[in-house]
Enzyme design. Structure first.
Site, short mmCIF file in Angstrom:
data_model
loop_
_atom_site.label_atom_id
_atom_site.label_comp_id
_atom_site.label_asym_id
_atom_site.label_seq_id
_atom_site.Cartn_x
_atom_site.Cartn_y
_atom_site.Cartn_z
N GLY A 69 0.79 -1.21 0.00
CA GLY A 69 0.00 0.00 0.00
C GLY A 69 0.83 1.27 0.00
O GLY A 69 0.46 2.25 -0.65
N SER A 199 -3.48 -3.53 -0.42
CA SER A 199 -2.31 -4.21 0.13
C SER A 199 -2.75 -5.59 0.60
O SER A 199 -3.63 -5.71 1.46
CB SER A 199 -1.72 -3.41 1.29
OG SER A 199 -0.54 -4.01 1.77
N CYS A 321 2.06 1.50 12.06
CA CYS A 321 3.11 2.37 11.52
C CYS A 321 3.61 3.36 12.57
O CYS A 321 4.72 3.87 12.45
CB CYS A 321 2.60 3.12 10.30
SG CYS A 321 2.10 2.05 8.94
#
Length: 376
Positions: A69, A199, A321
């Site tokens: 992604g 993704s 993340c």
């Protein structure tokens, strides 16, 4: 072990692994090679691309296979901005985008593009009136994610699309659908996005595999250069087995979508969390069914994550993340979450391997945790 961190990554489906292994063994040749083995690999690659386009609702579109992604989002913003710079230099993104969009926009701003951020309301949903104010004939790219990775907020893509078509007809409309593909229907038709990012590892596929899927008329420039593979849009030897496995994962996700019970679990947990004044649900029943974030007043999210992990229940603090970072979430800032709650966020995200029995076990363990912190 109960795994409720599926928005970070999912466990690969055994069928996807079998597809990857079989394709790796039988179609190992470089699809750019002119000999028979290369031609066979190229045919499989073509079939995979067609399946991915059809499953994404763009049967006449173009598929650019990527490493995931993040690369797909980079490809979209850099490629669309540079291809359309002759029509204007304004780019619009929402204030709650994934870092792969936010940071790419910053790079484009350094190149001389004008980047404007569209605000959201207290639930993290796009402010359509702010979008309308900032759209103009100079707008060339608009990127709005479908489902927020931290809170599960669903963005009104069709309403945004109608505004974009009316006020910025030259603009390319891109959506990061990494968190929504396989769980929600992605809007299509004239008001839907011109391009989407997916993704594989978010829907029980393999890490390192994703795609940017474009409608037929979307103009884009390449982001990676080299041998000119994938129609010159993304150079580099194409991993055929990854492409085949991505198509398989997308098909399995679409087939299972109607049978998922995520919404029932989310609603049950929202009612459960309502039993504590110290716990605030971010979003609500109008958010994505598979993501539920809650904020606990007066503690850090890591405390809850570690306490649950001791009972073999795995959740995250926000997005994978940023969960190891001490920086404050830009999404929570944009939503104007109170300071007392802002650092105590945990996210539960469901996958196909989860069950209601696991929801019941989570409720039991979480109640014990809340009893502990309320006694402190």
């Amino acid at each position: 072990m109960i795994y409720f961190d599926n928005s970070a990554t999912t466990q690969p489906d055994p069928e996807v692994l079998r597809t990857f292994t079989a394709a790796s063994q039988a179609f190992f040749a470089n699809p750019s090679s002119l000999h028979g083995l290369g031609i066979e690999a190229d045919r499989l690659l073509g079939r995979a691309a067609q399946q991915v386009a059809e499953l994404a609702g763009m049967p006449d579109g173009t598929v650019v296979f990527t490493s995931g992604g993040t690369e797909a989002n980079n490809q979209a913003l850099f490629g669309f901005a540079r291809a359309n710079a002759g029509h204007g230099r304004r780019i619009l993104i929402s204030s709650v985008e994934h870092p792969s969009v936010l940071n790419t926009a910053e790079q484009l701003e350094a190149e001389g593009f004008e980047v404007l951020t569209v605000g959201t309301d207290g639930n993290g949903r796009l402010d359509l009136s702010d979008l309308e104010r900032k759209l103009s004939q100079k707008t060339i790219v608009v990127s709005i994610m479908h489902v927020n990775n931290e809170t599960g907020a669903i963005q009104p893509l069709e309403e945004a699309g109608r505004l974009i078509r009316r006020k910025a007809p030259r603009a390319v409309f891109h959506s990061d659908t990494v968190q929504s593909y396989g769980k929600l229907a992605i809007p299509g038709g004239p008001d839907g996005p011109d391009a989407i990012s997916v993704s594989a590892h978010k829907f029980h596929g393999l890490k390192g595999s994703g795609a940017l899927i474009l409608k037929r008329n979307a103009q884009i420039r390449p982001y990676l250069f080299g041998g000119g593979q994938q129609g010159g849009l993304r150079s580099g030897t194409v991993p055929v087995a990854h492409a085949a496995a991505l198509a398989k994962a997308m098909r399995l996700a679409e087939e299972a979508r109607g049978e998922l019970q995520f919404g029932e679990w989310r609603d049950e947990l929202i009612r459960f969390f309502g039993g504590w004044d110290k716990v605030r649900v971010l979003g609500g029943p109008e958010s994505a069914p598979h993501i539920l974030s809650v904020a606990i007043r007066g503690i850090r999210g890591e405390v809850a994550v570690n306490a649950l992990q001791e009972k073999e229940i795995y959740v995250s603090t926000s997005s994978a993340c940023s969960s190891r970072s001490r920086s404050e979430s830009h999404v929570l800032r944009a939503m104007r979450i109170d300071e007392d709650f802002r650092h105590g966020v945990i996210r539960l995200s469901f996958g196909r391997q989860n069950s209601r029995e696991e929801i019941l076990r989570f409720k039991e363990v979480f109640a014990e945790f809340m009893d502990t912190i309320e006694r402190v």
